[in-house]
Write a protein that holds these residues in place. Sequence first.
Motif, PDB file in Angstrom:
ATOM      1  N   SER A 199       0.838  -1.198   0.000  1.00 19.79           N
ATOM      2  CA  SER A 199       0.000   0.000   0.000  1.00 19.79           C
ATOM      3  C   SER A 199       0.872   1.246   0.000  1.00 19.79           C
ATOM      4  CB  SER A 199      -0.894  -0.001   1.230  1.00 19.79           C
ATOM      5  OG  SER A 199      -1.736  -1.130   1.241  1.00 19.79           O
ATOM      6  N   ALA A 200       0.311   2.317  -0.543  1.00 18.51           N
ATOM      7  CA  ALA A 200       1.038   3.576  -0.593  1.00 18.51           C
ATOM      8  C   ALA A 200       1.314   4.080   0.822  1.00 18.51           C
ATOM      9  CB  ALA A 200       0.247   4.618  -1.378  1.00 18.51           C
ATOM     10  N   LEU A 201       2.413   4.780   0.969  1.00 16.82           N
ATOM     11  CA  LEU A 201       2.704   5.445   2.238  1.00 16.82           C
ATOM     12  C   LEU A 201       1.658   6.536   2.453  1.00 16.82           C
ATOM     13  CD1 LEU A 201       6.574   5.791   1.734  1.00 16.82           C
ATOM     14  CD2 LEU A 201       5.318   3.963   2.908  1.00 16.82           C
ATOM     15  N   THR A 202       1.358   6.823   3.719  1.00 13.12           N
ATOM     16  CA  THR A 202       0.293   7.765   4.046  1.00 13.12           C
ATOM     17  C   THR A 202       0.830   9.169   4.301  1.00 13.12           C
ATOM     18  OG1 THR A 202      -1.040   5.989   4.998  1.00 13.12           O
ATOM     19  CG2 THR A 202      -1.625   8.244   5.600  1.00 13.12           C
ATOM     20  N   GLN A 203       0.347  10.101   3.505  1.00 15.18           N
ATOM     21  CA  GLN A 203       0.693  11.520   3.683  1.00 15.18           C
ATOM     22  C   GLN A 203      -0.593  12.322   3.837  1.00 15.18           C
ATOM     23  OE1 GLN A 203       3.783  11.331  -0.032  1.00 15.18           O
ATOM     24  NE2 GLN A 203       3.544  13.357   0.926  1.00 15.18           N
ATOM     25  N   PRO A 204      -0.519  13.469   4.517  1.00  9.17           N
ATOM     26  CA  PRO A 204      -1.705  14.345   4.529  1.00  9.17           C
ATOM     27  C   PRO A 204      -1.958  14.859   3.120  1.00  9.17           C
ATOM     28  CG  PRO A 204       0.197  15.463   5.458  1.00  9.17           C
ATOM     29  CD  PRO A 204       0.598  14.032   5.255  1.00  9.17           C
TER      30      PRO A 204
END
Lengths: 110, 120
Positions: free
Chosen positions: A2-7
Amino acid sequence: QSALTQPASVSGSPGQSITISCSGTSSDVGSYNLVSWYQHHPGNAPKLMIYEDNKRPSGVSNRFSGSKSGNTASLTISGLQAEDEADYYCCSYAGSSTVIFGGGTKLTVL
Amino acid sequence: QITLKESGPTLVKPTQTLTLTCTFSGFSLSTSGVGVGWIRQPPGKALEWLALIYWNDDKRYRPSLKSRLTITKDTSKNQVVLTMTNMDPVDTATYYCAHPRGLTYSFDMWGQGTMVTVSS
């Protein structure tokens, strides 16, 4: 993978400092000192701003700094300038010579 | 000075195979530690890493697309080719090739990108 989580977005006024977080897992961000950050002005090629968690390529302003704690990496931009307005992406090595990007953060300079 | 440039079709039909070429200068894929990667960005969405190839012909792929991707190199021509089979409209994106900074899994030089639209 899964993609890394960024705001999705952050904002700040000229001269201020902002921090963009990048949350991963113990299989990527937390396991390797191989997080990189990119500045992307739409229509242009992305630009490497930080590599190996906290190193700056030559020519990148020292207003940009990277750090990491556990599974979360961060990009801090100090002394915000109008030209910093862009999309920012984190990226991490994820093992087995694979790479994963974050979802991107739109920085608005007010 | 390192430069990279992507080339290929701007429009492909669903189910067709996409072939993109990255032509580069300023480095050699016969040099130990050197590689070339492909990354794409669908309109309005995030960057997605697709593939990497190294000087020793080691090849790595995005796990979810591994069955559809093939990356090859032609050292004599300074080119890297990415093929993606069974194209779908969701594959519409700007495709970039990029130069990894050593073995840091970061990309220090990028091409300008090439927009590929998948539509019948």
